[in-house]
Design a protein around this motif. Structure first.
Motif, PDB file in Angstrom:
ATOM      1  N   GLY A  33      43.953  34.954  42.378  1.00  0.00           N
ATOM      2  CA  GLY A  33      43.272  35.802  41.402  1.00  0.00           C
ATOM      3  C   GLY A  33      41.757  35.684  41.510  1.00  0.00           C
ATOM      4  N   ARG A  34      41.278  34.462  41.677  1.00  0.00           N
ATOM      5  CA  ARG A  34      39.825  34.252  41.843  1.00  0.00           C
ATOM      6  C   ARG A  34      39.329  34.900  43.130  1.00  0.00           C
ATOM      7  N   ARG A  35      40.111  34.769  44.192  1.00  0.00           N
ATOM      8  CA  ARG A  35      39.738  35.385  45.468  1.00  0.00           C
ATOM      9  C   ARG A  35      39.699  36.909  45.337  1.00  0.00           C
ATOM     10  N   ALA A  36      40.667  37.474  44.629  1.00  0.00           N
ATOM     11  CA  ALA A  36      40.706  38.926  44.428  1.00  0.00           C
ATOM     12  C   ALA A  36      39.494  39.389  43.616  1.00  0.00           C
ATOM     13  N   LEU A 126      38.681  50.056  43.562  1.00  0.00           N
ATOM     14  CA  LEU A 126      38.501  48.704  43.049  1.00  0.00           C
ATOM     15  C   LEU A 126      39.847  48.097  42.650  1.00  0.00           C
ATOM     16  N   ALA A 127      40.623  48.840  41.874  1.00  0.00           N
ATOM     17  CA  ALA A 127      41.925  48.343  41.410  1.00  0.00           C
ATOM     18  C   ALA A 127      42.882  48.120  42.579  1.00  0.00           C
ATOM     19  N   VAL A 133      44.294  42.074  47.585  1.00  0.00           N
ATOM     20  CA  VAL A 133      43.871  40.683  47.781  1.00  0.00           C
ATOM     21  C   VAL A 133      44.736  39.739  46.945  1.00  0.00           C
ATOM     22  N   LEU A 134      45.077  40.160  45.737  1.00  0.00           N
ATOM     23  CA  LEU A 134      45.937  39.332  44.894  1.00  0.00           C
ATOM     24  C   LEU A 134      47.272  39.076  45.580  1.00  0.00           C
ATOM     25  N   GLY A 135      47.742  40.077  46.318  1.00  0.00           N
ATOM     26  CA  GLY A 135      49.011  39.951  47.041  1.00  0.00           C
ATOM     27  C   GLY A 135      48.892  39.190  48.357  1.00  0.00           C
TER      28      GLY A 135
END
Length: 139
Positions: A33-36, A126-127, A133-135
């Protein structure tokens, strides 16, 4: 023993032990999540290569940006600066709560600027980038 309140020793003992049904602390935002969030912070849109979602959308900032009615149109303001602040303070329950706010940024862009606007299209990118990235993917 307390003759006025025979349950007092039991109540005192119960207060010293955690309840069996107590909820565990929230997991918070994961490393993914932080990376995303960092990845979408770094995105740049349009010919001027900016990211309007980084701007903290307080009322005075909206007025300075020529959007004095933004808070009248948008019920729940969300931006990347606020999301970073909430992550750093541990105010998100989990990645899904952070994802909700990123998707809210896109929805707010559509609501205020119109679905066909460049800002709304940037919000959709953005979304989508956040979800990628979250995935575990890259943008």
């Amino acid at each position: 023993p307390d003759r006025a309140n025979p349950a007092a020793p039991a109540a005192a003992a119960a207060a010293d032990t955690p309840a069996a049904d107590a909820l565990p602390p929230p997991p918070g935002v994961s490393a993914h999540g932080r990376r995303a969030l960092d990845a979408v912070w770094a995105l740049e849109f349009g010919p001027d290569k900016t990211n309007p979602f980084r701007t903290r959308l307080a009322k005075d900032a909206c007025e300075a940006l020529g959007m004095p009615d933004y808070h009248d149109v948008v019920d729940t303001v969300a931006d990347l600066a606020l999301a970073r602040e909430k992550v750093n303070k541990g105010q998100y329950y989990d990645d899904a709560a952070l994802r909700h706010d990123v998707r809210l940024m896109a929805a707010n862009a559509r609501a205020y600027h119109g679905a066909e606007s460049d800002v709304a299209k940037s919000g959709e990118r953005l979304a989508a980038a956040f979800d990628t990235v979250l995935g575990g993917g890259d943008v």
